[in-house]
Design an enzyme around this catalytic site. Structure first.
Site, PDB file in Angstrom:
ATOM      1  N   GLY A 247      16.753   1.830   3.981  1.00 32.48           N
ATOM      2  CA  GLY A 247      17.914   1.059   3.572  1.00 32.48           C
ATOM      3  C   GLY A 247      18.727   1.601   2.419  1.00 32.48           C
ATOM      4  N   CYS A 360      41.559   7.299  23.164  1.00 25.82           N
ATOM      5  CA  CYS A 360      42.596   6.342  23.549  1.00 25.82           C
ATOM      6  C   CYS A 360      42.232   4.937  23.080  1.00 25.82           C
ATOM      7  CB  CYS A 360      42.780   6.378  25.051  1.00 25.82           C
ATOM      8  SG  CYS A 360      43.103   8.040  25.634  1.00 25.82           S
TER       9      CYS A 360
HETATM   10  N1  LLP Z   1      13.436   1.217   9.269  1.00 28.14           N
HETATM   11  C1  LLP Z   1      13.929   0.343  10.165  1.00 28.14           C
HETATM   12  C2  LLP Z   1      13.030  -0.619  10.795  1.00 28.14           C
HETATM   13  C3  LLP Z   1      15.292   0.367  10.485  1.00 28.14           C
HETATM   14  O1  LLP Z   1      15.779  -0.494  11.358  1.00 28.14           O
HETATM   15  C4  LLP Z   1      16.142   1.331   9.877  1.00 28.14           C
HETATM   16  C5  LLP Z   1      17.560   1.378  10.188  1.00 28.14           C
HETATM   17  C6  LLP Z   1      15.559   2.235   8.954  1.00 28.14           C
HETATM   18  C7  LLP Z   1      14.216   2.141   8.670  1.00 28.14           C
HETATM   19  C8  LLP Z   1      16.363   3.291   8.253  1.00 28.14           C
HETATM   20  O2  LLP Z   1      17.313   2.746   7.419  1.00 28.14           O
HETATM   21  P1  LLP Z   1      18.185   3.673   6.441  1.00 28.14           P
HETATM   22  O3  LLP Z   1      17.265   4.239   5.386  1.00 28.14           O
HETATM   23  O4  LLP Z   1      18.797   4.754   7.263  1.00 28.14           O
HETATM   24  O5  LLP Z   1      19.194   2.741   5.885  1.00 28.14           O
HETATM   25  N2  LLP Z   1      24.142   2.530  12.347  1.00 28.14           N
HETATM   26  C9  LLP Z   1      24.199   1.937  11.044  1.00 28.14           C
HETATM   27  C10 LLP Z   1      22.852   1.836  10.403  1.00 28.14           C
HETATM   28  C11 LLP Z   1      21.835   1.095  11.240  1.00 28.14           C
HETATM   29  C12 LLP Z   1      20.486   1.063  10.581  1.00 28.14           C
HETATM   30  C13 LLP Z   1      19.450   0.653  11.552  1.00 28.14           C
HETATM   31  N3  LLP Z   1      18.131   0.591  11.024  1.00 28.14           N
HETATM   32  C14 LLP Z   1      25.185   2.716  10.182  1.00 28.14           C
HETATM   33  O6  LLP Z   1      25.754   3.700  10.658  1.00 28.14           O
HETATM   34  O7  LLP Z   1      25.443   2.373   9.032  1.00 28.14           O
END
Ligand code: LLP
Length: 430
Positions: A247, A360
């Protein structure tokens, strides 16, 4: 150390200004665009290594050890995964496909943490067959399905239960997951009940929480980490493993600042150790699942300017040869980026330009109101902070093939993803 120019702040640490504009490990971005074509994803290996190894070393300070599982959804290109594996990270996988990617990149099945709020039978089989370290349960049905797979394969499986603690975070509502009402996880009470009464074949090891993504204020992340051991104690849960998810946010624009992933991980370890001390609990094994904070800042997308025009309201569009096909984040979350011209990053702006993608769709805009020196057809536009959730979310709308990707380090630029050819777009049509 000399101060970095403001325009370079969202670029990888190793980006510098040379005689022909921005360079990465001594390679001008304009050379990379000429050699590999555009649109092009460029990843800086040094940035990924530094961040991955900082998180891994921070976890070594945890009394009962810790494991960093890289979230493959943020970037799953094998050339990058191999690099991350070399730094000692495990892998967080959310599908049979991500499990296959991790195994191909060299990750050991025993280093995998498996996620998903709607895991298919194929996903669960892949997890158990890989010997996944942990499967994170999203509810009772998930537990029953996993137990059935374990019976069929004659295996047992260590599990965590994902809890939505009802903690709100300051991020886009589409990427917040820890609030009441989230489609992910179960309430704390249900999670505790599930752990007390797991189907045969599943061994409960602890709990998991993931509050959301692109979080720049770490207070809620620390608060959740502090709350979980106390919650586990109150519910009589034997907390052997505490997985606090990912996160952590990154800097997309020069005005933003983002926490350091190594320092944040140390803070998490300290917070958990302190609260366990206060509660008279053994410190559990700590798992973190960073994605964006490992790879996001390493990435740059290069586009070529295709044309410019001033329209009815007096604004000027600069159209480039990519857009929503390689970057879904603007349309989905209203994400903002700070592009520069790769060859003239420090030249004064001659106006505020609107950067249009080639698809588009009116929402296919790369960035709005960008101060640039007058863009010319053929100029290379460099968009920083595109290492996470860009290549993995790319698609072929309008039947544009997906971009190529290169990994750059001192040894040179290595092609890690070929550009998708037009013929490949029909490979699945029967
Ligand atoms: N662990 C779980 C259970 C998750 O669902 C996620 C991300 C992470 C770890 C990794 O999170 P990070 O460290 O990358 O924040 N497509 C969106 C982000 C979706 C995140 C989904 N889950 C964007 O482009 O901002």
């Amino acid at each position: 150390m000399s101060e970095r120019p403001t325009a370079l702040l969202p670029f990888p640490d190793s980006a510098a200004i040379g005689p022909v504009g921005i360079e990465l490990a001594g390679r001008p971005l304009t050379d990379l665009a000429a050699e590999f074509g555009t649109p092009l994803y460029v990843y800086d290996a040094a940035s990924i290594r530094t961040r991955a190894s900082a998180v891994v070393s921070a976890l070594q300070t945890a009394p009962s050890g810790g494991r960093a599982a890289f979230a493959l959804k943020s970037l799953s290109t094998l050339g990058v995964l191999r690099l991350i594996h070399e730094q000692g990270m495990g892998a967080d996988c959310a599908s049979a496909g991500e499990i296959a990617a991790a195994l191909r990149a060299g990750f050991d099945g025993g280093s995998l943490v498996i996620h998903g709020n709607a895991k298919s039978s194929e996903d669960l089989h892949a997890a158990v067959e890989a010997g996944a370290r942990l499967v994170v349960l999203d509810g009772r049905d998930d537990a029953e399905r996993l137990a059935a797979v374990c019976r069929e394969l004659g295996r047992t499986q260590d599990v965590l239960v994902r809890i939505a603690p009802g903690i709100d975070v300051d991020t886009h509502r589409h990427i917040a997951t820890g609030h009441h009402g989230s489609k992910f996880g179960v309430t704390p009470a249900e999670g505790a009940a599930l752990l007390r009464d797991l189907p045969a074949g599943l061994n409960g090891r602890g709990v998991h929480v993931h509050l959301g993504s692109q979080i720049l204020d770490t207070a809620p992340l620390i608060a959740a980490a502090r709350w979980l051991p106390a919650f586990a104690k109150a519910e009589g849960i034997d907390l052997q493993v505490l997985d606090v998810g990912g996160g952590l946010g990154i800097r997309y624009t020069p005005e933003q600042s983002a926490p350091d992933p190594g320092a944040h991980t140390r803070n998490l370890v300290e917070a958990i150790s302190t609260v366990c001390g206060d509660e008279g609990l053994d410190v559990p094994e700590i798992i973190v699942e960073p994605g964006r904070s490992i790879v996001g800042q390493s990435g740059i997308t290069l586009y070529s300017v295709i044309g410019t025009k001033t329209v009815g309201d007096g604004s000027t569009w600069v159209a480039v040869d990519g857009g929503m096909g390689d970057n879904m984040r603007v349309g989905l979350y209203g994400a903002t980026y700070a592009p520069v011209l790769a060859a003239r990053p420090l030249d004064p702006g001659t106006g505020l330009y609107r950067i249009a993608g080639r698809h588009c769709e009116s929402t296919d805009v790369v960035a709005e109101g960008v101060a640039l020196p007058t863009p010319q057809v053929g100029d290379v536009l460099a968009v920083p902070a595109t290492g996470a959730y860009h290549q993995t979310m790319a698609h072929t709308y309008n039947l544009f093939g997906r971009p190529a990707a290169v990994l750059v380090d001192e040894a040179g630029a290595q092609l890690i993803t070929r550009r998708e050819a037009t013929d490949e777009l029909f490979a699945r049509d029967v």
